[in-house]
Design an enzyme around this catalytic site. Structure first.
Site, short mmCIF file in Angstrom:
data_model
loop_
_atom_site.label_atom_id
_atom_site.label_comp_id
_atom_site.label_asym_id
_atom_site.label_seq_id
_atom_site.Cartn_x
_atom_site.Cartn_y
_atom_site.Cartn_z
N GLY A 82 0.51 -1.39 -0.14
CA GLY A 82 0.42 -0.16 -0.08
C GLY A 82 0.75 1.34 -0.03
N GLY A 84 3.24 3.79 1.51
CA GLY A 84 3.73 3.75 2.73
C GLY A 84 3.73 5.21 3.08
N ARG A 175 -2.99 0.01 -9.40
CA ARG A 175 -2.06 -1.10 -9.70
C ARG A 175 -2.49 -2.27 -10.23
NH1 ARG A 175 2.80 1.69 -6.70
NH2 ARG A 175 1.54 3.70 -6.33
N ASP A 243 3.02 -4.15 -8.57
CA ASP A 243 2.84 -2.96 -7.37
C ASP A 243 3.41 -1.93 -7.97
OD1 ASP A 243 5.24 -4.54 -6.15
OD2 ASP A 243 5.03 -2.45 -5.03
P1 AMP Z 1 7.89 -0.14 -3.77
O1 AMP Z 1 9.75 -1.26 -4.60
O2 AMP Z 1 9.92 1.56 -3.56
O3 AMP Z 1 7.36 0.43 -4.80
O4 AMP Z 1 7.98 -0.26 -2.19
C1 AMP Z 1 7.48 -1.22 -1.89
C2 AMP Z 1 6.66 -0.55 -0.60
O5 AMP Z 1 6.79 0.16 0.65
C3 AMP Z 1 5.47 0.31 -1.28
O6 AMP Z 1 4.09 -0.24 -0.91
C4 AMP Z 1 5.78 1.54 -0.59
O7 AMP Z 1 4.90 2.12 -0.02
C5 AMP Z 1 6.59 0.79 0.91
N1 AMP Z 1 7.86 1.39 1.00
C6 AMP Z 1 9.00 2.05 0.43
N2 AMP Z 1 9.86 2.84 1.19
C7 AMP Z 1 8.78 3.30 2.27
C8 AMP Z 1 9.23 4.44 3.14
N3 AMP Z 1 10.45 4.61 3.31
N4 AMP Z 1 8.76 4.03 4.15
C9 AMP Z 1 7.46 3.52 4.59
N5 AMP Z 1 6.50 2.63 3.20
C10 AMP Z 1 7.66 2.72 1.64
MG MG Z 2 5.57 0.83 -5.59
#
Ligand code: AMP
Ligand code: MG
Length: 481
Positions: A82, A84, A175, A243
């Protein structure tokens, strides 16, 4: 701004209302005035861009929210994910009356943050900001951003880095992983969700005999076109998890992306991708895999077991469009880049022969096509160890072009071969200066990449035109952001 809040019309199980939490000492980074105009921002909105792009100002017309979704990461089921660290802070109409999402990245933690801090660092924000802009200017469907802000607040990654926020724009933040979340956790939401996706993003499919199949076909075709265009400019997304792909085939969530320099099909830009799942050459097959995973999530729409089998078969047929569309776009695009007629039976082979030379000789992908375009054959040959291979290529190439309308072919080349891409070392220099509050290099790159197909001798720098010498260590791009 003209608001069109529609995501909040969905079941509240699909999101969580959440306000941004501003960083300390927010300060201006860069603002994309042309995009703000496109999005019908008023003068008052523009005057407040720093407040908007730092989470200090939200809008009465839209209650900010974090979306929930799930996904397969590096091929493995990852369960619930989700937003994040990003929030949907608005959905507004652009000049063409298209609804565009405003998504504030780095806006603080949400119920979906898992172990993360909800923040983004200046380094990754600048990388995404410039790459989204570059992709759009290259003619590749992608998210973009209205602006970004830096701050005085330190964020811990491998080291302390300045925190930042970026106001990302996209025609869609839905997504493949949204469908996976629904099927896993709230399957009763699927029919209405699919209906809304079609209504919002593919209304023309509502008139089809089988709207869901028409919708699936469109998503498959748009994804195939997007990936074909990535391959043609040498873009590697870096994290093609389910995602991170949306249903409109516009590039999203490219964290550790890279524009390839020396031609290496098995190149991994993301140094956290230990198995090389997301190498440049794997992107088409990963796209296919992601679509197949996504299509499986449409199967529950049909309940009757007798009809279900037929539906599954129809969905598989839809997926056949992927390869067909990809090859069609890629072949045509490669011929354009080469200045060869797409109808000639040997053009594609000749393009492949050129790529084999670039690979064997480790030549720069972008610059080599520009040299071909400029007919700098001697310069290309001089960089080859295997000159026999080059000579064989060149005679085939010139034979195909003989008696063709070369003026037209040459004109096509100038539209297909960028003079500039965002090389990692270019972004890195802009980041290092920005970390000292100097955004002049961001501005220079922003301008340069606004017109990637035109030579801009007044602002280009020698480092923009090719890779760093091979004895200089490459900029390492990690997943941390
Ligand atoms: P990504 O692979 O960068 O698209 O991230 C995968 C998941 O991790 C997504 O749900 C993002 O919202 C979450 N995410 C990545 N970095 C952070 C962060 N620093 N704090 C919170 N959630 C994160
Ligand atoms: Mg992502």
């Amino acid at each position: 701004m003209q608001f069109n809040p529609r995501y909040p019309l969905l079941s509240p199980k699909l999101f969580h209302h959440q306000m941004p939490v501003p960083l300390k000492g927010a300060k201006a980074g860069h603002f994309n005035t042309a995009l703000a105009d496109e999005l019908q921002w008023s003068d008052e909105d523009k005057a407040q861009w720093v407040e908007i792009c730092s989470g200090q100002k939200t809008f009465a017309e839209f209650e900010t929210l974090a979306m929930v979704y799930a996904g397969h990461q590096f091929g493995q089921w990852a369960g619930q994910l989700g937003d994040g660290r990003g929030l949907l802070i608005g959905q507004i109409l652009d000049k063409n009356n298209q609804t565009i999402d405003l998504h504030l990245k780095g806006a603080g933690s949400t119920p979906y943050s898992r172990m993360g801090d909800g923040r983004a660092v200046l380094r990754s924000v600048i990388r995404e900001y410039l790459a989204g802009h570059a992709l759009n200017a290259l003619g590749i469907a992608s998210s973009n951003a209205v602006g970004f802000t830096s701050s005085t607040q330190g964020i811990q990654r491998e080291k302390m880095e300045p925190g930042a926020m970026m106001l990302r724009t996209s025609d869609c933040h839905i997504r493949f992983g949204h469908f996976e979340w629904i099927n896993q956790y709230q399957p009763e939401l699927l029919p209405e969700f699919v209906e809304k996706c079609i209504e919002w993003h593919y209304p023309e499919c509502l008139e089809a005999e089988q709207p869901v199949l028409a919708f699936a076909t469109k998503v498959i075709q748009r994804t195939a076109v997007m990936i074909a265009k990535w391959q043609l400019v040498g873009f590697a997304h870096g994290v093609m998890n389910t995602d991170n792909l949306n249903i409109t085939g516009s590039t999203l969530d490219f964290g550790p992306y890279g524009f390839m320099e020396r031609f290496r099909p098995n190149w991994i830009n993301n140094h956290s991708d230990y198995q090389g799942r997301y190498t440049y050459q794997q992107q088409p097959s990963i796209g296919h895999w992601n679509l197949w995973t996504w299509l499986n999530n449409l199967i529950p729409l049909v309940k009757d077991p007798a009809e279900k089998e037929q539906f599954k078969e129809n969905l598989s047929k839809c997926l056949e469009h992927f390869e067909k569309t990809f090859l069609e776009y890629y072949t045509l695009g490669l011929c354009q880049k080469m200045g060869l007629p797409s109808f000639h039976k040997d053009s594609f082979d000749c393009g492949m022969a050129f790529l084999r030379i670039l690979q064997a000789e480790q030549l720069d992908y972008t610059d080599s096509f520009i040299r071909l375009q400029n007919k700098a054959y001697t310069a290309l040959r001089d960089d080859c160890l295997d000159t026999r291979q080059f000579d064989a290529f060149l005679s085939q190439y010139q034979a195909i072009r003989e008696n063709q309308a070369t003026d037209e072919l040459d004109a096509e080349m100038t539209k297909a071969n960028p003079q500039y891409i965002l090389r990692n070392h270019m972004a890195q220099k802009a980041i290092e200066l920005a970390e000292q509050d100097d955004f002049s290099e961001v501005e220079r790159l922003f301008k340069l990449l606004s017109q990637p197909y035109s030579k801009q001798t007044d602002i280009e720098q020698p480092e923009d035109l090719g890779p760093l010498p091979s004895d200089v260590p490459e900029v390492m791009v990690s997943c941390s952001s």
